[in-house]
Write a protein that holds these residues in place. Structure first.
Motif, PDB file in Angstrom:
ATOM      1  N   GLU A  23       0.399  -3.596  -7.079  1.00 31.50           N
ATOM      2  CA  GLU A  23      -0.864  -3.566  -7.810  1.00 31.50           C
ATOM      3  C   GLU A  23      -1.493  -2.196  -7.613  1.00 31.50           C
ATOM      4  OE1 GLU A  23      -2.415  -6.725  -5.623  1.00 31.50           O
ATOM      5  OE2 GLU A  23      -0.945  -8.104  -6.483  1.00 31.50           O
ATOM      6  N   VAL A  24      -2.141  -1.701  -8.648  1.00 31.77           N
ATOM      7  CA  VAL A  24      -2.743  -0.373  -8.598  1.00 31.77           C
ATOM      8  C   VAL A  24      -4.057  -0.411  -9.368  1.00 31.77           C
ATOM      9  CG1 VAL A  24      -1.416   0.351 -10.641  1.00 31.77           C
ATOM     10  CG2 VAL A  24      -2.350   2.083  -9.096  1.00 31.77           C
ATOM     11  N   LEU A  25      -5.054   0.295  -8.862  1.00 29.31           N
ATOM     12  CA  LEU A  25      -6.328   0.359  -9.567  1.00 29.31           C
ATOM     13  C   LEU A  25      -6.120   0.902 -10.978  1.00 29.31           C
ATOM     14  CD1 LEU A  25      -8.730   1.701  -6.797  1.00 29.31           C
ATOM     15  CD2 LEU A  25      -8.778  -0.566  -7.837  1.00 29.31           C
ATOM     16  N   LYS A  26      -6.773   0.291 -11.938  1.00 27.16           N
ATOM     17  CA  LYS A  26      -6.562   0.644 -13.338  1.00 27.16           C
ATOM     18  C   LYS A  26      -6.933   2.090 -13.637  1.00 27.16           C
ATOM     19  CE  LYS A  26      -7.563  -0.971 -18.036  1.00 27.16           C
ATOM     20  NZ  LYS A  26      -8.335  -1.943 -18.857  1.00 27.16           N
ATOM     21  N   ASP A  27      -7.891   2.645 -12.882  1.00 24.88           N
ATOM     22  CA  ASP A  27      -8.321   4.017 -13.154  1.00 24.88           C
ATOM     23  C   ASP A  27      -7.546   5.057 -12.342  1.00 24.88           C
ATOM     24  OD1 ASP A  27      -9.353   3.574 -10.648  1.00 24.88           O
ATOM     25  OD2 ASP A  27     -11.450   3.890 -11.194  1.00 24.88           O
ATOM     26  N   ASN A  28      -6.526   4.616 -11.591  1.00 25.89           N
ATOM     27  CA  ASN A  28      -5.709   5.547 -10.805  1.00 25.89           C
ATOM     28  C   ASN A  28      -4.559   6.048 -11.680  1.00 25.89           C
ATOM     29  OD1 ASN A  28      -4.261   6.990  -8.924  1.00 25.89           O
ATOM     30  ND2 ASN A  28      -4.283   5.382  -7.363  1.00 25.89           N
ATOM     31  N   GLY A  84       0.827  -1.202   0.000  1.00 25.73           N
ATOM     32  CA  GLY A  84       0.000   0.000   0.000  1.00 25.73           C
ATOM     33  C   GLY A  84       0.857   1.246   0.000  1.00 25.73           C
ATOM     34  N   THR A  85       0.649   2.102  -0.979  1.00 21.07           N
ATOM     35  CA  THR A  85       1.267   3.424  -1.022  1.00 21.07           C
ATOM     36  C   THR A  85       0.150   4.446  -0.938  1.00 21.07           C
ATOM     37  OG1 THR A  85       3.169   2.735  -2.356  1.00 21.07           O
ATOM     38  CG2 THR A  85       2.579   5.063  -2.420  1.00 21.07           C
ATOM     39  N   GLY A  86       0.245   5.351   0.013  1.00 16.01           N
ATOM     40  CA  GLY A  86      -0.837   6.317   0.162  1.00 16.01           C
ATOM     41  C   GLY A  86      -0.368   7.626   0.758  1.00 16.01           C
ATOM     42  N   THR A  87      -1.135   8.658   0.485  1.00 19.85           N
ATOM     43  CA  THR A  87      -0.894   9.982   1.056  1.00 19.85           C
ATOM     44  C   THR A  87      -2.235  10.554   1.499  1.00 19.85           C
ATOM     45  OG1 THR A  87       0.997  10.368  -0.409  1.00 19.85           O
ATOM     46  CG2 THR A  87       0.013  12.303   0.638  1.00 19.85           C
ATOM     47  N   GLU A 130      -1.077  -5.206 -12.290  1.00 22.18           N
ATOM     48  CA  GLU A 130       0.139  -5.653 -11.615  1.00 22.18           C
ATOM     49  C   GLU A 130       1.316  -5.025 -12.356  1.00 22.18           C
ATOM     50  OE1 GLU A 130       1.330 -10.000 -10.259  1.00 22.18           O
ATOM     51  OE2 GLU A 130       1.963  -9.665 -12.339  1.00 22.18           O
ATOM     52  N   MET A 131       2.217  -4.390 -11.598  1.00 25.98           N
ATOM     53  CA  MET A 131       3.365  -3.722 -12.200  1.00 25.98           C
ATOM     54  C   MET A 131       4.647  -4.185 -11.508  1.00 25.98           C
ATOM     55  SD  MET A 131       1.836   0.168 -12.723  1.00 25.98           S
ATOM     56  CE  MET A 131       3.012   0.594 -14.021  1.00 25.98           C
ATOM     57  N   ILE A 132       5.726  -4.292 -12.276  1.00 19.51           N
ATOM     58  CA  ILE A 132       7.006  -4.778 -11.765  1.00 19.51           C
ATOM     59  C   ILE A 132       8.124  -3.845 -12.212  1.00 19.51           C
ATOM     60  CG2 ILE A 132       8.709  -6.645 -11.873  1.00 19.51           C
ATOM     61  CD1 ILE A 132       6.484  -8.633 -12.156  1.00 19.51           C
ATOM     62  N   CYS A 133       9.073  -3.628 -11.303  1.00 18.40           N
ATOM     63  CA  CYS A 133      10.278  -2.866 -11.617  1.00 18.40           C
ATOM     64  C   CYS A 133      11.491  -3.701 -11.215  1.00 18.40           C
ATOM     65  CB  CYS A 133      10.289  -1.540 -10.857  1.00 18.40           C
ATOM     66  SG  CYS A 133      11.769  -0.543 -11.120  1.00 18.40           S
ATOM     67  N   LYS A 134      12.369  -3.980 -12.152  1.00 16.47           N
ATOM     68  CA  LYS A 134      13.607  -4.691 -11.840  1.00 16.47           C
ATOM     69  C   LYS A 134      14.568  -3.724 -11.156  1.00 16.47           C
ATOM     70  CE  LYS A 134      12.198  -8.454 -13.897  1.00 16.47           C
ATOM     71  NZ  LYS A 134      11.837  -9.667 -13.134  1.00 16.47           N
TER      72      LYS A 134
END
Length: 284
Positions: free
Chosen positions: A115-120, A80-83, A279-283
């Protein structure tokens, strides 16, 4: 003055929970304290590798990271990333994320998963800027138990409790690999003991299975061998989970959008699509 990024080792669960609820108050799901604790434990939460920015002793922006293995690589998972709303637009999320990447690299983490909501769109733009790429798209289904369409269980199959099955035994049933929070590592982390596994048997052979957290209504996995689909095994498993589920609704999170079998099954049972996630990935 730039606010420093701090680890969350000295931050209480109550403080984390307050900020988490405030940051995600518009999200489709809500979590009480127990559910948040279970969620974080299930996702491998490591406070020493999670980070926040504080103003007047309140955590106003944060990243909650879990650590584990995913696809054979040591992975950090952004739980979770949030502000908080009144602090948005100050670049805090970018500041924390840049800091997190550097620290995770120092600890030998090989990839960063989220993971992030598609509409965000703002969050997706931030993650792309930081080097994340989209790996999969997921559906999130939910329905109150009373509105779920039930089909009669098939007498052809016997359903029995089996605990959490061996992944190698049930992999042949899969159409896609479970996401981080639904993978077997995640399902064996929680301390609450509320996960139940059920198997559908044809004679003495296991032909399908499911795993549900009866405290939260989260149906984490359900799969049937291709040779036994559309014969009642899935319906028998679903009926059993509904009988044991202590939560007022059933949630099915992170099924791949391209998996027409599970999407069709959810639709046939009136378990409604609530949202889509990437779903997103960063090496690293």
């Amino acid at each position: 003055m730039v606010n420093p990024v701090k680890t969350l080792e000295q931050t209480s669960l109550d403080s984390i929970g307050h900020s988490f609820q405030e940051a995600f108050k518009d999200y489709p799901s809500r979590w009480d304290r127990h559910e948040l604790e279970t969620l974080l434990n299930r996702r491998g939460f490591k406070p020493e590798l999670s980070f926040g920015i504080f103003e007047e002793n309140e955590m106003v922006s944060f990243i909650l990271n879990g650590i584990g293995m995913f696809n054979g690589l040591k992975t950090a998972y952004d739980s979770g990333t949030g502000t908080l709303q009144k602090y948005q637009g100050r670049g805090y999320a970018s500041q924390i994320l840049r800091h997190a990447v550097l620290v995770l690299q120092e600890h030998g983490i090989q990839q960063y998963l989220l993971e992030v909501l598609k509409d965000n769109e703002p969050a997706i733009a931030l993650y792309r800027k930081m080097g994340f790429t989209i790996s999969r798209e997921f559906n999130y289904f939910r329905q109150d138990k009373e509105y779920i369409t039930r089909s009669a269980s098939s007498s052809e199959f016997r359903v029995a409790e089996i605990g959490i099955p061996d992944a190698e035994v049930v992999k042949p049933f899969w159409d896609f690999q479970p996401s981080w929070q639904n993978h077997f590592d995640a399902l064996t982390r929680p301390l609450s003991g509320t996960f139940l596994g059920f198997g559908a048997f044809k004679d003495q052979s296991l032909v399908g299975y499911c795993i549900i957290d009866i405290a939260s209504g989260d149906l984490s996995q359900i799969a049937v061998h291709r040779d036994f689909r559309r014969k009642g095994a899935g319906s028998s498993l679903l009926n059993t989970t509904l009988e044991h589920n202590q939560y007022p609704s059933l949630k099915v999170v992170n099924t791949e959008v391209h998996c027409t079998s599970i999407t069709g099954f959810m639709k046939s049972r009136n378990i409604q699509l609530q949202a889509k996630q990437l779903e997103m990935i960063c090496k690293l």
